[in-house]
Write an enzyme that holds these catalytic residues in place. Structure first.
Site, PDB file in Angstrom:
ATOM      1  N   HIS A  58      43.130  24.837   9.871  1.00 49.93           N
ATOM      2  CA  HIS A  58      43.388  23.905  10.971  1.00 49.93           C
ATOM      3  C   HIS A  58      44.898  23.896  11.225  1.00 49.93           C
ATOM      4  CE1 HIS A  58      39.690  21.357   9.678  1.00 49.93           C
ATOM      5  NE2 HIS A  58      39.411  21.824  10.873  1.00 49.93           N
ATOM      6  N   HIS A  83      31.741  21.825  11.334  1.00 49.25           N
ATOM      7  CA  HIS A  83      31.498  20.999  10.153  1.00 49.25           C
ATOM      8  C   HIS A  83      30.132  20.369  10.413  1.00 49.25           C
ATOM      9  CE1 HIS A  83      35.848  21.380   9.709  1.00 49.25           C
ATOM     10  NE2 HIS A  83      35.983  20.856  10.894  1.00 49.25           N
ATOM     11  N   HIS A 128      33.810  27.663  14.489  1.00 49.98           N
ATOM     12  CA  HIS A 128      34.281  26.498  13.718  1.00 49.98           C
ATOM     13  C   HIS A 128      33.274  25.362  13.776  1.00 49.98           C
ATOM     14  CE1 HIS A 128      37.346  24.220  11.630  1.00 49.98           C
ATOM     15  NE2 HIS A 128      37.233  23.226  12.492  1.00 49.98           N
ATOM     16  N   HIS A 146      42.274  25.132  16.524  1.00 49.52           N
ATOM     17  CA  HIS A 146      42.908  24.225  17.492  1.00 49.52           C
ATOM     18  C   HIS A 146      44.165  24.849  18.105  1.00 49.52           C
ATOM     19  CE1 HIS A 146      39.936  21.397  16.342  1.00 49.52           C
ATOM     20  NE2 HIS A 146      40.424  21.214  15.124  1.00 49.52           N
ATOM     21  N   TYR A 206      34.081  21.939   3.723  1.00 46.06           N
ATOM     22  CA  TYR A 206      35.017  21.259   2.806  1.00 46.06           C
ATOM     23  C   TYR A 206      34.389  20.158   1.979  1.00 46.06           C
ATOM     24  CZ  TYR A 206      35.845  17.948   6.760  1.00 46.06           C
ATOM     25  OH  TYR A 206      35.730  17.045   7.788  1.00 46.06           O
ATOM     26  N   GLU A 233      46.635  20.458  15.474  1.00 45.85           N
ATOM     27  CA  GLU A 233      45.655  19.692  16.246  1.00 45.85           C
ATOM     28  C   GLU A 233      46.266  18.380  16.725  1.00 45.85           C
ATOM     29  OE1 GLU A 233      42.134  18.558  14.037  1.00 45.85           O
ATOM     30  OE2 GLU A 233      41.100  17.881  15.853  1.00 45.85           O
ATOM     31  N   HIS A 250      42.524  24.039   4.165  1.00 44.74           N
ATOM     32  CA  HIS A 250      42.124  23.092   5.214  1.00 44.74           C
ATOM     33  C   HIS A 250      43.172  22.947   6.310  1.00 44.74           C
ATOM     34  CE1 HIS A 250      41.752  19.116   7.139  1.00 44.74           C
ATOM     35  NE2 HIS A 250      40.457  19.302   7.004  1.00 44.74           N
ATOM     36  N   ASP A 263      32.973  22.588  16.172  1.00 44.93           N
ATOM     37  CA  ASP A 263      33.754  21.658  15.355  1.00 44.93           C
ATOM     38  C   ASP A 263      32.984  20.416  14.908  1.00 44.93           C
ATOM     39  OD1 ASP A 263      35.833  20.487  14.012  1.00 44.93           O
ATOM     40  OD2 ASP A 263      37.164  20.254  15.729  1.00 44.93           O
ATOM     41  N   ARG A 306      38.696   9.391  11.951  1.00 49.56           N
ATOM     42  CA  ARG A 306      38.619   9.965  10.616  1.00 49.56           C
ATOM     43  C   ARG A 306      38.206   8.906   9.571  1.00 49.56           C
ATOM     44  NH1 ARG A 306      43.376  13.003   7.225  1.00 49.56           N
ATOM     45  NH2 ARG A 306      43.998  10.859   6.928  1.00 49.56           N
TER      46      ARG A 306
HETATM   47 ZN    ZN Z   1      37.657  21.182  12.131  1.00 50.28          ZN
END
Ligand code: ZN
Length: 454
Positions: A233, A57, A55, A270, A121, A236, A208, A321, A82
């Protein structure tokens, strides 16, 4: 390519003084005693199967270290992180994204990973409009993988809604979004991109999360690529579980298990917050729990139910991640330590009388390969030659057999990695990626430029 190893971890245990022959197809062609054969291309003290990173990004690698400042109000959390992540990705160009991805892939290889599943994504321009080529950014990820030689499982991610109530995407989310029709076109485009890459490349799909992909869409995607890896996901954040519970009457993993045939091709990223029943059912499903212990600690997500999950026979793998720190062994160490702190005991994830390091490494090896749909679950004839060589003088411990893994994981660092092969591509030598200088120089320039644009 012939590699001679003084100690080697095979499917059924340790072997000594072995010659591994890698074919031109990147697969292991033969394994046999080295004997008096002096013709090896490379001789190493320790050879292990390389782990798959399930995993990532990659673009988030460029944010590493920038989000460790406390905000002026309230508590920082995943959700405040975020906000920063969205602001950051607002300024990234396709060139930036490719350069950052290549740097992160290089670091993964140097850390001992042979392959990666990129949970991709970021699809569009900041306005949400697609580029002239719908697969522009998927192509950039693919180009970065080819440039570094890492094995790639590309996971185009479907991201449609801003929450379970179906609210539209806002702000930074515009770059992720597709309706189902456009996403299926992107899947077709991704098939063509993956088809043009080395034969060890795979394609999977990833809704997602339950907040971003409606149930009906997940059903369509599960049927769209019936044999490929399927990642999502899940569980999480507690706030996310509350939202799923309010909307469906069930918790996230409970709902997934009830509504889908969760099996070995599924990877639940997760899976942090589970009840006993969810833990047990997920373990029995054959799905892989995609654990990212370093990121989960960094974001304050919570602690996975590792002991119960493994006791129930569950499969797991590890992912980097957010890429705040890219290190296979630090993920494994954090995983074990989280369990020790939670249960106030030692050797939590080992079997009776067994080595913790061996159990962690074996588990992450098999689960990671399964999650990537990659034949790299062991050093065996026919499997891809994803291999990592270590310098055992760089860490403590007995340096012998399972003690090697305990020593590396608990006392070592990624600097003990001397060589890495991904499907036979010998891309890390003497501890550095063969193109490290150029990849690092380009990355530093992009990073400075991005920071000036933030
Ligand atoms: Zn992720």
């Amino acid at each position: 390519m012939r590699i001679r190893a003084e100690q080697l971890l095979l499917e059924d245990g340790w072997a000594h003084d072995v010659l591994v022959t890698v074919g031109a197809d990147g697969r292991i062609a033969a394994i046999g005693p080295a004997g008096d054969d002096e013709a090896a291309d490379r001789t190493v003290p320790v050879l292990l199967p390389a782990l798959s990173n399930l995993h990532s990004h990659t673009f988030q690698r460029a944010m590493a270290g920038l989000t460790e400042i406390r905000g002026p109000h309230g508590r920082d959390s995943f959700w405040t992180w975020r906000v920063l992540m969205y602001r950051f990705l607002d300024v990234l160009t396709p060139d930036d994204i490719e350069t950052i991805a290549a740097f992160a892939f290089m670091e993964m290889l140097e850390a001992g990973f042979g392959a990666v599943a990129e949970f991709h994504y970021l699809h569009h321009a900041p306005s949400g409009a697609s580029y002239d080529d719908l697969g522009e950014l998927s192509s950039r990820i693919a180009a970065a993988a080819v440039a570094t030689g890492i094995g790639l499982t590309l996971l185009p991610v479907h991201y449609r809604t801003g929450g379970l109530d179906g609210r539209p995407l806002a702000g930074g989310q515009q770059r992720f979004g597709n309706d189902l029709e456009r996403f299926l076109k992107l899947v077709e485009r991704s098939k063509a991109i993956v088809g043009s890459l080395p034969a060890d490349t795979s394609l999977g799909l990833a809704p997602h999360s339950l907040r971003a992909a409606p149930a009906d869409d997940i059903r369509v995607l599960a049927a769209a690529l019936p044999d490929g890896p399927f990642h999502i996901h899940a569980a999480e954040q507690e706030a996310e579980i509350e939202e799923v519970l309010a909307a469906t009457g069930r918790r996230s993993i409970e709902w997934l298990l009830k509504n889908f045939e969760i099996d070995e091709r599924w990877c639940l990223i997760h899976a942090t917050h589970m009840t006993e029943a969810e833990t047990d059912a997920l373990a029995r499903s054959g799905a892989v729990a995609g654990l990212c212990p370093v990121t989960e600690a960094n974001l304050g997500d919570g602690i996975f139910e590792g002991v119960a999950f493994l006791e129930a026979g569950g499969s797991f793998g590890i992912g980097s991640d957010s890429n705040i720190r890219i290190s296979a062994i630090e993920e494994l160490r954090q995983l074990e330590y989280s369990q020790r702190l939670k249960h106030r005991g030692r050797s939590m994830l080992a079997g009776p009388g067994g080595s913790v390091g061996r159990r962690l490494y074996d588990g992450a090896l098999r689960g990671g390969a399964r999650a990537l749909g990659r034949e790299a679950d062991a050093i065996r004839v026919g499997a891809f030659a994803d291999l990592v060589a270590l310098d055992p003088t760089r860490f403590a411990g007995s340096g012998k057999r399972d003690g090697l893994l305990d020593g590396w994981i608990f006392t070592g660092s990624r600097e003990a990695v001397t060589d890495v092969w991904s499907a036979g591509r010998h891309v890390v030598r003497e501890g550095r990626h063969i193109d490290a200088e150029a990849l690092t120089r380009r990355y530093r320039a992009v990073l400075a430029d991005v920071m000036a644009r933030l």
